[in-house]
Design an enzyme around this catalytic site. Structure first.
Site, short mmCIF file in Angstrom:
data_model
loop_
_atom_site.label_atom_id
_atom_site.label_comp_id
_atom_site.label_asym_id
_atom_site.label_seq_id
_atom_site.Cartn_x
_atom_site.Cartn_y
_atom_site.Cartn_z
N CYS A 1 1.43 -7.17 11.53
CA CYS A 1 1.63 -7.50 13.01
C CYS A 1 0.93 -8.77 13.70
CB CYS A 1 1.27 -6.38 13.81
SG CYS A 1 2.61 -4.87 13.33
N TYR B 1 -1.91 -3.27 -6.75
CA TYR B 1 -1.50 -3.93 -5.57
C TYR B 1 -2.75 -3.93 -4.42
CZ TYR B 1 1.17 -6.53 -2.18
OH TYR B 1 1.50 -7.68 -1.28
N ARG C 1 0.83 -1.23 0.04
CA ARG C 1 0.03 -0.04 0.01
C ARG C 1 0.73 1.23 -0.03
NH1 ARG C 1 -1.81 0.97 4.27
NH2 ARG C 1 -1.16 -0.77 5.63
N LYS D 1 -9.63 -2.30 2.02
CA LYS D 1 -9.35 -1.15 2.78
C LYS D 1 -10.00 0.21 2.54
CE LYS D 1 -6.71 -3.64 5.47
NZ LYS D 1 -5.42 -4.21 5.32
N ASP E 1 -8.85 -9.60 9.15
CA ASP E 1 -8.35 -8.45 8.81
C ASP E 1 -9.26 -7.19 9.05
OD1 ASP E 1 -6.02 -6.94 7.63
OD2 ASP E 1 -7.32 -6.27 6.10
N ARG F 1 2.02 -12.12 -0.73
CA ARG F 1 0.98 -12.39 -0.13
C ARG F 1 0.24 -13.56 -0.92
NH1 ARG F 1 -1.40 -8.82 3.90
NH2 ARG F 1 0.32 -7.32 4.23
N SER G 1 -1.15 -3.51 10.34
CA SER G 1 -0.55 -4.33 9.20
C SER G 1 0.77 -5.07 9.44
CB SER G 1 -0.28 -3.27 7.82
OG SER G 1 -1.56 -2.69 7.81
N HIS H 1 -9.91 -2.10 11.67
CA HIS H 1 -8.87 -3.17 11.29
C HIS H 1 -8.60 -4.28 12.22
CE1 HIS H 1 -4.67 -3.14 9.44
NE2 HIS H 1 -5.25 -4.31 8.93
P1 GTP Z 1 -1.92 -7.51 7.37
O1 GTP Z 1 -2.72 -8.77 6.57
O2 GTP Z 1 -0.84 -6.79 6.81
O3 GTP Z 1 -2.97 -6.75 7.95
O4 GTP Z 1 -1.11 -8.37 8.72
P2 GTP Z 1 -1.39 -9.07 9.97
O5 GTP Z 1 -1.66 -8.23 11.14
O6 GTP Z 1 -2.76 -10.01 9.49
O7 GTP Z 1 -0.01 -10.25 10.35
P3 GTP Z 1 0.16 -11.53 9.98
O8 GTP Z 1 -0.44 -12.57 10.91
O9 GTP Z 1 0.00 -11.89 8.60
O10 GTP Z 1 1.82 -11.49 10.45
C1 GTP Z 1 2.74 -10.63 9.80
C2 GTP Z 1 4.09 -11.44 10.16
O11 GTP Z 1 4.36 -11.49 11.48
C3 GTP Z 1 4.15 -12.73 9.57
O12 GTP Z 1 5.52 -12.79 9.09
C4 GTP Z 1 4.06 -13.71 10.73
O13 GTP Z 1 4.96 -14.92 10.62
C5 GTP Z 1 4.62 -12.93 11.74
N1 GTP Z 1 4.02 -13.12 13.17
C6 GTP Z 1 2.72 -13.26 13.40
N2 GTP Z 1 2.18 -13.79 14.62
C7 GTP Z 1 3.46 -13.71 15.24
C8 GTP Z 1 3.93 -14.11 16.62
O14 GTP Z 1 3.22 -14.41 17.50
N3 GTP Z 1 5.11 -14.00 16.62
C9 GTP Z 1 6.28 -13.72 16.04
N4 GTP Z 1 7.44 -13.70 16.20
N5 GTP Z 1 5.91 -13.57 14.56
C10 GTP Z 1 4.75 -13.56 14.23
C1 SPV Z 2 -2.55 -4.32 5.08
O1 SPV Z 2 -1.74 -3.59 4.85
O2 SPV Z 2 -3.08 -4.17 6.49
C2 SPV Z 2 -3.07 -5.58 4.49
C3 SPV Z 2 -2.56 -5.69 3.25
O3 SPV Z 2 -3.93 -6.06 5.22
S1 SPV Z 2 -3.47 -4.59 1.86
O4 SPV Z 2 -4.87 -5.22 1.54
O5 SPV Z 2 -2.71 -4.38 1.02
O6 SPV Z 2 -4.13 -3.43 2.60
MN MN Z 3 -4.44 -5.46 7.24
#
Ligand code: GTP
Ligand code: SPV
Ligand code: MN
Length: 598
Positions: A264, A211, A83, A220, A291, A384, A262, A240
């Site tokens: 996290c 993207y 983004r 979003k 999400d 992704r 994002s 979110h």
């Molecule tokens: P968006 O889709 O961008 O909104 O992200 P999200 O909040 O859904 O994050 P996601 O669960 O995809 O995790 C993002 C990154 O953090 C990945 O590389 C995961 O492997 C890592 N991650 C997720 N949970 C944990 C955790 O509990 N510990 C650690 N060390 N890393 C984590």
């Molecule tokens: C984020 O960035 O929080 C996402 C990926 O979940 S996107 O759909 O590109 O915003």
């Molecule tokens: Mn997100």
């Protein structure tokens, strides 16, 4: 192309199409001047046809169909991998409506600036018209959108992420209430890239990016930025957040929403598989969403209820493995579009963290040969997967329920290598809103720009609030008054590191141990100690059995230093000063109370 041919080509909307939509589509077609207009019907046969076409056009690469049935790889432009927050605008008559945390363009000026970009931009291209619904069908909150795009990749992703096709026409009836989503890849040039939102016109114009959140306009743009404005006006919330169910051994189900910025950990937490001990006891976690949630107060019960407006996951791939997230691995084993991962010689895919040992060779996300000694990442850090939620073995039975689920807890969580403890609980709703509003997190690859810098990301919504943050915070405070019983609010940090830079907490499935305490607190079962920042589990309250973490390490994970909290308060000024005289008084009171507790 002459007007009459165009007329002819567009005059084939489905019989069921809504007249307001067809009129708008006509207008757009005159501006965009496409060679063809294709009305998307959302059927499986159509999807098959479009996938074949995308493969032929080189937009998708077919993966090994034995290993990954129905899976394809897409490589986006290397300048278009996340983004672009600095190119994202809220367009309103007055700057005050957008507030100090958004990029603002005056409505008329924005249209005037963007119209020339769209003018004739689809010459030689196909214009797709995608009718879609955000939200379970039949939900009073479900919203109809129509996206016009020249990207077949967008069409195929929208088919996973939204309820697409005839359902949208049925829901819309002859109403004029649909979000007008206009998207073109343009020439995919960041110099000519705008993601512009016109909340007063229920309109989104996105140009120059293919993207994720820039281009899948239901996500979003509609479900957060536009929806947050509607929610503020109509008394509900667009956030979110992930949404998960936790079933205890006694069969009691608790639903938990979680706002983490994002990249996290939302997807991973929402798909958590409990450690063996908990699974053996009978704990079960199910996913409603990963999400976005829309929440409202149910009048009968006085409780907060929530739906997930999406129908698929657009999840971060790196770090995902059979160890960290087996449910995500299962979800992306079929009918999935991979974006910017590495391709293996046998048509399988790879990314950093998938296996301990990297493959000997691969084609990296840019399409170049790669080996472990290349010194670059094989997959883009923000690569992704797009997978239908039905593929998730842990999908919650209520994921399609128009009535949603009751929310018992809201968890805020940031990515913080220092300072912030593993878990604590807010004293009450107002304090919880303060915690959410002052949420800090290190920036990630999900947005372009510097990474690893702590910034304030209120409620993980900084890039997604479609209006003035002052009014957004007031809205959060006011929502409490509608509820007779409100969710408990918590703060977590899975990402605290030791002096060697190693994560102190194992994370992923082991987060169940923290979740258990959270659930017990919601059910009035767990004890806590009062500290300056909130309620914290007492020693032994977080179960460490089976982990190699010592009590000492847990103390380190949970430690709060007064000096660091003071530094934290100072760094919150970054946000407070932006709001200046507009800072809601509750925020000021909460800060003062925190200072007096130190
Ligand atoms: P968006 O889709 O961008 O909104 O992200 P999200 O909040 O859904 O994050 P996601 O669960 O995809 O995790 C993002 C990154 O953090 C990945 O590389 C995961 O492997 C890592 N991650 C997720 N949970 C944990 C955790 O509990 N510990 C650690 N060390 N890393 C984590
Ligand atoms: C984020 O960035 O929080 C996402 C990926 O979940 S996107 O759909 O590109 O915003
Ligand atoms: Mn997100």
């Amino acid at each position: 192309m002459s007007n009459s041919t165009l007329q002819n080509e567009i005059s084939t909307p489905p019989k069921i199409a809504n007249a307001n939509v067809t009129a708008w589509v006509q207008n757009c077609a005159s501006l965009l001047n496409p060679d063809r207009v294709v009305w998307i019907d959302g059927t499986a046969a159509e999807r098959k046809r479009l996938i074949a076409q995308a493969v032929e056009e080189g937009v998708l690469i077919q993966l090994n169909q034995q290993k990954l049935p129905g899976c394809y790889l897409h490589r986006s432009n290397s300048n278009d991998v996340a983004r672009s927050e600095h190119l994202t605008f809220i367009c309103t008559p007055s700057e005050d409506m957008a507030g100090p945390t958004n990029n603002w363009l005056e409505t008329k000026a924005a249209y005037a600036k963007l119209r020339p970009l769209f003018d004739g931009c689809m010459k030689g291209r196909t214009m797709y018209v995608i009718p879609f619904v955000m939200g379970p069908i039949g939900s009073p909150l479900a919203k109809v959108g129509v996206e016009i795009t020249d990207s077949i990749y967008v069409v195929l992703n929208m088919g996973i992420m939204t309820r697409m096709g005839e359902v949208a026409w049925k829901q819309l009836g002859d109403s004029d209430e649909f979000t007008r989503c206009l998207h073109s890849l343009g020439d995919v040039n960041p110099e000519r890239r705008y993601i512009a939102h016109f909340p007063l016109d229920n309109t989104i114009w996105s140009f120059g990016s293919g993207y994720g959140g820039n281009a899948l306009l239901g996500k979003k743009c509609l479900a957060l930025r536009i929806a947050s404005v509607l929610g503020q006006q109509q008394g509900w919330m667009a956030e979110h957040m992930l949404l998960m169910g936790a079933t205890s051994p006694e069969g009691k189900k608790t639903y938990i929403a979680g706002a983490f910025p994002s990249s996290c950990g939302k997807t991973n937490f929402a798909m958590l598989i409990p450690p063996k001990k908990y699974a053996d006891e009978g704990w079960k976690i199910t996913t409603v969403g990963d999400d976005i949630v829309w929440m409202w107060v149910d009048e009968a019960s006085g409780r907060l209820r929530a739906i997930n407006p999406e129908s698929g996951y657009f999840g971060v791939v790196p770090g995902t493995s059979d160890e960290t997230n087996p449910n995500a691995m299962a979800a992306m084993s079929r009918d999935t579009i991979y974006t910017n991962v590495a391709l293996l010689p046998d048509g399988d895919v790879w990314w950093e963290g998938r296996t301990k040992e990297p493959p000997k060779e691969a084609i990296d996300w840019t399409g170049k040969p790669w080996t472990p000694s290349s010194g670059t990442k094989a997959a883009h850090p923000n690569s992704r997967f797009t997978a239908p939620m039905e593929n998730n073995p842990a999908l919650d039975p209520a994921a399609n329920d128009p009535n949603g689920v009751p929310v018992s807890a809201i968890i805020f969580g940031g990515r913080r290598s220092k300072t912030i403890p593993l878990v604590f609980q807010a004293f009450n709703w107002v304090h919880g809103v303060y915690l959410g509003a002052t949420l800090g997190s290190e920036t990630t690859a999900a947005a372009t720009g510097a990474q690893g810098i702590v910034r304030r990301d209120p409620m993980a919504m900084l890039p997604f609030i479609g209006y003035n943050i002052r009014d957004y915070l007031v809205h959060w405070f006011r929502m409490r008054k509608k509820m007779s019983d409100c969710p408990r609010i918590f703060h977590v940090n899975w990402f605290r590191k030791d002096d060697q830079g190693k994560f102190l907490w194992p994370g992923f499935g082991e987060n169940m141990r923290v979740l258990k305490w959270i659930i017990d607190r919601c059910q009035g079962r767990a004890y806590a100690s009062e500290t300056s920042i909130g309620w914290m589990p007492r020693p032994k309250e977080i179960d460490l059995e089976g982990l190699s973490i010592t009590d000492d390490q847990l103390r380190q994970l949970q430690s709060v230093s007064n000096d660091e909290v003071k530094a934290e308060i100072l760094s919150q000024e970054e946000l407070f000063l932006k709001l200046a005289g507009d800072l809601p008084k509750e925020m000021i009171f909460q800060r003062e109370l925190l200072v007096t507790r130190l």
